[in-house]
Design a protein around this motif. Structure first.
Motif, PDB file in Angstrom:
ATOM      1  N   ALA A  46      86.737 -30.974 -89.560  1.00 13.98           N
ATOM      2  CA  ALA A  46      87.776 -30.001 -89.234  1.00 13.98           C
ATOM      3  C   ALA A  46      89.049 -30.801 -89.368  1.00 13.98           C
ATOM      4  O   ALA A  46      90.314 -30.124 -89.869  1.00 13.98           O
ATOM      5  N   ALA A  47      89.050 -31.864 -89.191  1.00 11.85           N
ATOM      6  CA  ALA A  47      90.330 -32.655 -89.554  1.00 11.85           C
ATOM      7  C   ALA A  47      90.697 -32.811 -91.079  1.00 11.85           C
ATOM      8  O   ALA A  47      91.750 -32.515 -91.595  1.00 11.85           O
ATOM      9  N   VAL A  48      89.596 -32.842 -91.844  1.00  9.44           N
ATOM     10  CA  VAL A  48      89.806 -32.937 -93.286  1.00  9.44           C
ATOM     11  C   VAL A  48      90.193 -31.571 -93.714  1.00  9.44           C
ATOM     12  O   VAL A  48      91.258 -31.440 -94.653  1.00  9.44           O
ATOM     13  N   ALA A  49      89.820 -30.299 -93.298  1.00 10.79           N
ATOM     14  CA  ALA A  49      90.360 -29.158 -93.421  1.00 10.79           C
ATOM     15  C   ALA A  49      91.590 -28.873 -93.040  1.00 10.79           C
ATOM     16  O   ALA A  49      92.197 -28.474 -93.901  1.00 10.79           O
ATOM     17  N   GLU A  50      92.215 -29.538 -92.086  1.00 15.76           N
ATOM     18  CA  GLU A  50      93.394 -29.416 -91.677  1.00 15.76           C
ATOM     19  C   GLU A  50      94.445 -30.093 -92.610  1.00 15.76           C
ATOM     20  O   GLU A  50      95.556 -29.660 -92.903  1.00 15.76           O
ATOM     21  N   ALA A  51      93.774 -31.312 -92.939  1.00 18.20           N
ATOM     22  CA  ALA A  51      94.673 -32.147 -93.774  1.00 18.20           C
ATOM     23  C   ALA A  51      94.731 -31.503 -95.084  1.00 18.20           C
ATOM     24  O   ALA A  51      95.756 -31.514 -95.665  1.00 18.20           O
ATOM     25  N   GLY A  52      93.747 -30.663 -95.625  1.00 18.71           N
ATOM     26  CA  GLY A  52      94.035 -30.034 -96.730  1.00 18.71           C
ATOM     27  C   GLY A  52      94.810 -28.816 -96.889  1.00 18.71           C
ATOM     28  O   GLY A  52      95.501 -28.656 -97.740  1.00 18.71           O
TER      29      GLY A  52
END
Length: 227
Positions: free
Chosen positions: A89-95
């Motif tokens: 979820a954090a990787v998606a948010e950073a994306g």
């Protein structure tokens, strides 16, 4: 380089469950580090803030985030499946927040290990490389390389930033692990530093100097990875 103020975010880990996050994006950032905390202290801990600010000064954005257990104030880390969901979820948010930047994921200790496990199971979308600040190869006093078995499944570059006095990663065990990963793995030792990159006064250096060395090594490696 002037570092931008941290922006607060909310990340949905699972339906009905969100965690807090902090994004620092320097004006001339060249990459974004999705930065998970260790088992005992959350994203707002002074060490996390120091690392995020130092990376910002070196042109690397950071998205710090909480694991669900830390968000709830619990001392018991999440089960791996929950932690992996938070990483994704954090990787998606950073994306979304750093859409134009290459993504690097990882973190301190537990956070780095959970990130590597998630990557080994199913590659993290958009992540170009992983960076670990004190990879916890084994519990203190229980030397083993078992926690490193999944690293062989990771096919992207990895950076291990370690202290030579780290009680959670004996040098004689970690060096063969990194060597077995071939050219995709880089290991940087900080002489005299422990798992939290603290040094003894007798070393002739202080914690600030050691952290500067660690972050310089991180930034140089990022340049090599993202070009």
């Amino acid at each position: 380089m002037k570092v931008a103020d941290a922006q607060s975010h909310r990340i949905e880990v699972r339906p009905g469950e969100t965690v807090s996050a902090l994004l620092i994006r320097p004006q001339q950032a060249r990459a974004c580090y999705v930065f998970a905390h260790g088992a005992g202290a959350g994203m707002a801990h002074s060490s996390m803030e120091t690392i995020a600010a130092g990376l910002g000064e070196r042109g690397i954005a950071t998205l710090r985030y909480q694991f669900p257990y830390m968000e709830k104030g619990s001392k018991r880390p999440d089960a791996p499946a929950v932690a992996h969901a938070a990483v994704r979820a954090a990787v998606a948010e950073a994306g979304r927040g750093c859409a134009s930047l290459p993504l690097i994921a990882g973190g301190k200790s537990f956070g780095g290990r959970m990130t590597s496990q998630a990557q080994a199971l199913t590659p993290l979308v958009g992540v170009r490389a992983l960076a670990f600040l004190g990879f916890p190869l084994h519990p203190a006093g229980k030397p083993s390389s078992d926690r490193a078995k999944h690293l062989a499944e990771i096919k992207i570059p990895m950076l291990f930033l370690q202290g030579t006095r780290d009680a959670l990663a004996e040098r004689s065990l970690l060096e063969p692990v990194v060597k077995s990963l071939g050219t995709r793995a880089t290991l940087h030792w900080s002489d005299g530093a422990d798992h939290s990159f603290h040094v003894l006064k007798s070393s002739g250096r202080n914690d600030r100097e050691v952290m500067g060395e660690v972050l310089d090594a991180f930034a140089a490696w990022v340049d090599g990875v993202v070009g």
